[in-house]
Motif scaffolding. Structure first.
Motif, short mmCIF file in Angstrom:
data_model
loop_
_atom_site.label_atom_id
_atom_site.label_comp_id
_atom_site.label_asym_id
_atom_site.label_seq_id
_atom_site.Cartn_x
_atom_site.Cartn_y
_atom_site.Cartn_z
N VAL A 1 -0.26 6.11 -5.82
CA VAL A 1 0.98 6.52 -4.95
C VAL A 1 1.47 7.97 -5.60
CG1 VAL A 1 1.50 4.04 -4.62
CG2 VAL A 1 2.86 5.49 -6.50
N ASN B 1 2.12 10.46 -2.59
CA ASN B 1 2.94 9.78 -1.44
C ASN B 1 4.15 10.20 -1.54
OD1 ASN B 1 4.17 7.82 0.63
ND2 ASN B 1 2.60 6.57 0.13
N PRO C 1 6.90 7.31 -2.81
CA PRO C 1 5.97 6.18 -3.59
C PRO C 1 6.68 4.71 -3.88
CG PRO C 1 6.59 7.80 -5.02
CD PRO C 1 7.22 8.42 -3.70
N LYS D 1 -2.97 5.55 -1.73
CA LYS D 1 -4.01 6.03 -0.76
C LYS D 1 -5.23 4.86 -0.48
CE LYS D 1 -6.48 7.82 -4.87
NZ LYS D 1 -6.93 9.09 -5.60
N ASN E 1 -4.39 4.32 2.95
CA ASN E 1 -3.23 5.10 3.29
C ASN E 1 -2.17 4.24 3.72
OD1 ASN E 1 -4.58 7.67 2.48
ND2 ASN E 1 -5.80 7.55 4.45
#
Length: 452
Positions: A365, A368, A371, A393, A440
């Motif tokens: 993460v 991200n 996250p 992901k 994702n």
């Protein structure tokens, strides 16, 4: 209409009985015609008896009908009374009910024969034991298909104790999961080793307890999977070893060419020699680390099983992993830390598995914007799941079958042994690891424990 018919006959008989009674009363009171009185009395008595038998006939037919339904006797026939009796529609309904009952019986018998034929054809052994003991205190085997006889190398026994005497190991394994569940066992049948995946399902049917035992030989499938696993493992190991050996071999040739036929080296050649030796040393150390990792997979300690609550496990993980997640700016939520559900496990080993999973999630993460990692548990039937879910992901579908192969990794600088060790630890706990991933979006790794 049949009610009117019955009512007419009943009223006519009652009227006749009342008239005869009144006539008899009149004759006794006002005359001395004793022969006439006796005759009227006999006619009155006959009418009463006739009325009784008339009503009793219907009651008797109803009783016969109920008995026929109870005993499943389909030979009873009311056709004559359906056309001549006082209740034609009633007797016609009796006939229809008996016919429908017979049809249902035939359909059930046909379905039973169909299912029995199917079970005889499938390559899975099926044994159904009636747990209601006979007068001799034995459990009767209600069904024993041909596949079961072939797999176990025994005839289709009628009683369970006979099978216990012939195959005590098989019977003992079945007893271990008599309340329901799956088990893997190895048996030697006629000097041939078979590997059986066995499942037991208890069933209560019409007040009787049955045990359904199904099993199949999965030796060929296991050998095929083992071969595939070994091929993948050999491929990964060969790749790693070649990556280390190739530069070592090349540098060895370079050093050999540098020192061949030379007694002294200049400064530049000495620097090149040092660099080459340092590289060989570094790659050799990497190869040693690789071998150590391989040994680590094969030498896991035997679990020391103790009772621990789910809440206790989750609390420990929260304390251990929260600081690491915070440093990486990852939100780590650990829910239900007050749960009192207790299971048998080795706390240190299971914590190691959770540390591996959460660490992987944290790296997943990192890129991200928001996250987030969630750790929770759930109960489903006899299974307990500890879930680690992240919004990283994810894992591509093509990689899902490979992530548990030793040294296979999709993470930069990853060793590729974390998930392998984790799965082996769960297998030692008679559990497993499951993974569901939508790239994702969301990935969930689940630790699965048997909870009875």
């Amino acid at each position: 209409m049949f009610y009117k018919r019955f009512t007419f006959r009943l009223i006519s008989r009652l009227v006749l009985i009342n008239l005869l009674g009144y006539l008899l009363f009149y004759l006794i009171k006002n005359t001395q015609l004793w022969f006439t009185i006796i005759g009227v009395s006999l006619i009155l008595l006959g009418s009463i008896i006739s009325l009784y038998y008339y009503i009793n006939e219907i009651r008797s037919d109803i009783k016969r009908f109920i008995l026929a339904v109870k005993t499943r006797d389909h030979t009873l026939n009311f056709k004559n009374k359906a056309t001549k009796g006082s209740f034609p529609e009633l007797y016609e309904s009796f006939g229809e009910i008996l016919q429908v009952h017979k049809q249902i019986r035939l359909e059930q018998e046909a379905m039973f024969q169909l299912i029995k034929t199917i079970l005889e054809q499938v390559p899975v052994g099926v044994i159904v034991v009636n747990n209601t003991k006979t007068a001799q205190d034995n459990e009767e085997i209600a069904f024993f298909n041909q596949a079961a006889s072939n797999l176990l190398g025994v005839p289709a026994y009628k009683y369970w104790h006979r099978l216990q005497q012939h195959l005590p190991n098989f019977a003992n394994e079945v007893d271990q999961i008599s309340s329901g569940g799956k088990r893997f066992l190895e048996l030697k049948i006629q000097d041939k080793l078979i590997q059986l995946s066995t499942e037991v399902i208890p069933l209560n049917l019409y007040g009787k307890n049955y045990t359904i035992i199904s099993f199949q030989n999965i030796k060929d499938e296991i050998e095929q999977k083992e071969t595939e696993a070994w091929n993948r493992l050999i491929g990964v190991i060969s790749h790693e070893i070649l990556n280390s050996i190739t530069p070592i071999s090349s540098l060895s040739d370079t050093i050999n060419s540098m020192v061949t036929d030379k007694e002294n080296l200049d400064q530049d050649e000495m620097e090149d020699l040092k660099t080459a030796l340092q590289t060989i040393k570094r790659r050799s150390a990497g190869l040693l680390d690789f071998v150590k990792d391989y040994r680590l997979i094969a030498e896991l300690p035997t679990p020391n099983l103790e009772s621990h609550t789910i809440g206790e496990i989750l609390k420990h993980i929260k304390v251990l992993m929260q600081p690491f997640a915070k440093v990486r700016n990852v939100v780590l939520d650990v829910e239900q830390t007050s749960s009192k559900i207790t299971i048998q496990l080795d706390l240190k080993l299971v914590e190691q598995v959770l540390i591996n999973l959460i660490t992987n999630s944290i790296y997943s993460v990192e890129e991200n914007e928001n996250p987030h990692i969630l750790v929770s548990y759930r109960l489903e039937n006899t299974k307990l799941y500890i879930d680690v879910t992240d919004n990283g992901k994810g894992i591509e579908p093509t990689d899902l079958e490979k992530i548990f192969v030793p040294f296979y990794t999709t993470r930069k600088n990853g060793s590729g042994i974390g998930l392998t060790i984790s799965r082996n630890i769960m297998k030692m706990h008679r559990g497993s690891i499951e993974v569901i991933s939508t790239p994702n979006e969301q990935t969930t790794f689940s630790l699965l424990f048997n909870y009875v």
